[in-house]
Design a protein around this motif. Structure first.
Motif, PDB file in Angstrom:
ATOM      1  N   THR A   1      13.804  20.397 -32.590  1.00  0.00           N
ATOM      2  CA  THR A   1      14.657  20.032 -31.464  1.00  0.00           C
ATOM      3  C   THR A   1      13.805  20.101 -30.201  1.00  0.00           C
ATOM      4  OG1 THR A   1      15.340  22.318 -31.022  1.00  0.00           O
ATOM      5  CG2 THR A   1      16.638  21.073 -32.651  1.00  0.00           C
ATOM      6  N   PHE A   2      14.380  19.721 -29.064  1.00  0.00           N
ATOM      7  CA  PHE A   2      13.619  19.826 -27.827  1.00  0.00           C
ATOM      8  C   PHE A   2      13.226  21.273 -27.557  1.00  0.00           C
ATOM      9  CE2 PHE A   2      15.683  15.681 -26.610  1.00  0.00           C
ATOM     10  CZ  PHE A   2      14.501  14.961 -26.527  1.00  0.00           C
ATOM     11  N   ALA A   3      14.137  22.204 -27.825  1.00  0.00           N
ATOM     12  CA  ALA A   3      13.845  23.610 -27.558  1.00  0.00           C
ATOM     13  C   ALA A   3      12.800  24.173 -28.521  1.00  0.00           C
ATOM     14  CB  ALA A   3      15.129  24.433 -27.635  1.00  0.00           C
TER      15      ALA A   3
ATOM     16  N   GLN B   1       8.332  13.307 -32.619  1.00  0.00           N
ATOM     17  CA  GLN B   1       9.717  12.845 -32.580  1.00  0.00           C
ATOM     18  C   GLN B   1      10.661  13.960 -33.006  1.00  0.00           C
ATOM     19  OE1 GLN B   1      10.482   8.792 -33.418  1.00  0.00           O
ATOM     20  NE2 GLN B   1      12.229   9.218 -34.729  1.00  0.00           N
ATOM     21  N   ILE B   2      11.769  14.071 -32.281  1.00  0.00           N
ATOM     22  CA  ILE B   2      12.791  15.064 -32.614  1.00  0.00           C
ATOM     23  C   ILE B   2      13.329  14.774 -34.012  1.00  0.00           C
ATOM     24  CG2 ILE B   2      15.069  15.944 -31.980  1.00  0.00           C
ATOM     25  CD1 ILE B   2      12.726  16.735 -30.116  1.00  0.00           C
TER      26      ILE B   2
ATOM     27  N   ASP C   1      12.864  11.456 -28.368  1.00  0.00           N
ATOM     28  CA  ASP C   1      13.969  11.146 -29.269  1.00  0.00           C
ATOM     29  C   ASP C   1      14.524   9.757 -28.955  1.00  0.00           C
ATOM     30  OD1 ASP C   1      15.921  11.381 -31.191  1.00  0.00           O
ATOM     31  OD2 ASP C   1      17.302  12.512 -29.929  1.00  0.00           O
ATOM     32  N   PRO C   2      13.907   8.699 -29.534  1.00  0.00           N
ATOM     33  CA  PRO C   2      12.729   8.708 -30.412  1.00  0.00           C
ATOM     34  C   PRO C   2      11.471   8.413 -29.617  1.00  0.00           C
ATOM     35  CG  PRO C   2      13.721   6.571 -30.478  1.00  0.00           C
ATOM     36  CD  PRO C   2      14.538   7.375 -29.488  1.00  0.00           C
TER      37      PRO C   2
ATOM     38  N   MET D   1       5.520  16.255 -21.906  1.00  0.00           N
ATOM     39  CA  MET D   1       6.660  15.399 -21.585  1.00  0.00           C
ATOM     40  C   MET D   1       7.787  15.703 -22.571  1.00  0.00           C
ATOM     41  SD  MET D   1       8.571  12.422 -22.186  1.00  0.00           S
ATOM     42  CE  MET D   1       7.770  10.954 -22.802  1.00  0.00           C
ATOM     43  N   VAL D   2       8.926  16.163 -22.036  1.00  0.00           N
ATOM     44  CA  VAL D   2      10.116  16.438 -22.835  1.00  0.00           C
ATOM     45  C   VAL D   2      11.100  15.302 -22.593  1.00  0.00           C
ATOM     46  CG1 VAL D   2      11.920  18.115 -23.362  1.00  0.00           C
ATOM     47  CG2 VAL D   2       9.721  18.906 -22.493  1.00  0.00           C
TER      48      VAL D   2
END
Length: 389
Positions: A201-203, A193-194, A180-181, A218-219
């Motif tokens: 979303t990340f989750a 990309q979020i 993000d981003p 990779m988060v």
């Protein structure tokens, strides 16, 4: 007020500032609407510097030009807008991220400049010492586990993560990212990309990625308990997971996970290690000179013998600042069996810190002092951004 780029088109004005940013190695350009003029500032080696002033007419034209390049809504002036666009300046390919934000005097725009032509993503240029680099390489080649990189915004975390991914990237590994981003595009990686409008979303993205048979994930950032739990559980069930947190030091990252609500046994058994980092300005090589520091400065740095330091006199090459460029300093925490047992006992941060120090961990300040003695940076820089512990 004298307009810097009088009678030039908006395209020329924008290109001139981008060219100046490239020449001065600026990371950001700020176009700031004031009462009756546009102020332009650039962030160079971490510090903002005023570059010029323009009329409000030029301001509106430049903002419009940026929106056109970013293909965003030209009529939207009441809400913030984010976007990006590629551009070639003086033969160099740039990827520009921009943020438009409304203020009482008009829209302010910040451009983040990402260099795509000459990205240096090796591990050695990061600035770790030999022991840190050896331990870091061992961690990123583990088959599974959680590796966290922590530090404030603008401390180089993304560069460290990309360098790690670039180092282990191969046709034999499936590497996926949630960002993000997305800042840089790397071959073989599947980068996402979020996008909250599409419920990425990340989750939710991380949960979906696990069905894509990844080896490495990779988060971009762990921001909430749900993301933290999925990341930790993924690292225990056979995935190598990289992510970032905003904490002041390495051990604080684990405390942050615990405070979020992640169980201590998950943190203990998932974590491979934590990298805390900061950026310090490098002494200009063109005007570098040696000097003997006063005793009180050595005492502040806990150095108990006379030693030669270096500084920049100031010259045209460094705009008479004495500094040119930046390099990272690191604090590398490694999860060991002894520390794992302490975490399961819910002992204090101080106890874990002391054990880590006894096992050889150097603090950010101690690594900074190494850079001072090597003649890379100055004590003023290290004292400014590190805490004495």
């Amino acid at each position: 007020m004298e307009e810097k780029n009088k009678n030039l088109s908006a395209t020329s004005v924008l290109n001139n500032y981008l060219l100046e940013a490239v020449r001065s190695r600026a990371s950001d350009i700020h176009f700031e609407a004031d009462n009756n003029f546009l102020r332009v500032r650039m962030r160079i080696d971490g510090r903002l510097k005023e570059i010029g002033k323009e009329s409000m007419e030029t301001h509106s034209q430049v903002v419009a030009r940026i929106k056109v390049l970013g293909e965003v809504d030209m009529g939207e002036k009441k809400h913030n807008i984010d976007g990006r666009f590629p551009i070639k300046i003086s033969g160099e390919n740039l990827d520009i991220r921009f943020s438009v934000f409304p203020t009482i005097h008009g829209e302010c725009v910040v451009l983040r400049i990402l260099h795509t032509s000459n990205i240096e993503l090796g591990l050695e240029p990061l600035g770790m010492n030999k022991t840190q680099l050896k331990n870091f390489i061992e961690m990123i080649h583990k088959p599974y586990g959680l590796l966290l990189v922590t530090g404030p915004n603008g401390s180089g975390k993304t560069t460290t993560l990309y360098s790690a991914l670039n180092s282990i990237n191969s046709i034999e590994k499936s590497i996926t990212t949630l960002e993000d981003p997305v800042e840089y595009h790397l071959p073989l990686l599947r980068q996402t990309q979020i996008d909250k409008d599409r419920d990425i979303t990340f989750a939710t993205g991380l949960r979906a990625l696990l069905r894509q048979d990844p080896d490495v994930i990779m988060v971009g950032e762990i921001r909430d308990l749900e993301t933290a739990k999925i990341a930790v559980q993924s690292s225990i069930t056979g995935h190598l997971v990289f992510s970032t947190l905003h904490t002041n030091n390495s051990i604080g990252a684990m405390i942050r996970l615990l405070n979020m609500g992640v169980e201590s046994f998950l943190v203990a058994y998932a974590t491979l290690g934590v990298v805390a980092q900061r950026l310090v300005k490098k002494i200009c090589s063109e005007c570098k000179e040696a000097y003997m520091p006063p005793p009180e400065l050595l005492k502040t740095l806990d150095i108990d013998k006379p030693v030669e330091f270096y500084r920049g006199r100031g010259c045209a090459a460094c705009d008479f600042t004495g500094y040119r460029g930046r390099i990272a300093i690191f604090e590398l925490f490694i999860m060991t069996d002894e520390i794992r047992k302490l975490l399961l006992k819910n002992v204090s941060f101080e106890e874990i810190f002391e054990v880590a120090r006894n096992q050889g961990m150097k603090t950010l300040r101690e690594h900074g002092i190494e850079k001072i003695i090597e003649g890379i940076t100055t004590p003023e820089e290290v004292i400014l951004i590190t805490e004495r512990r």
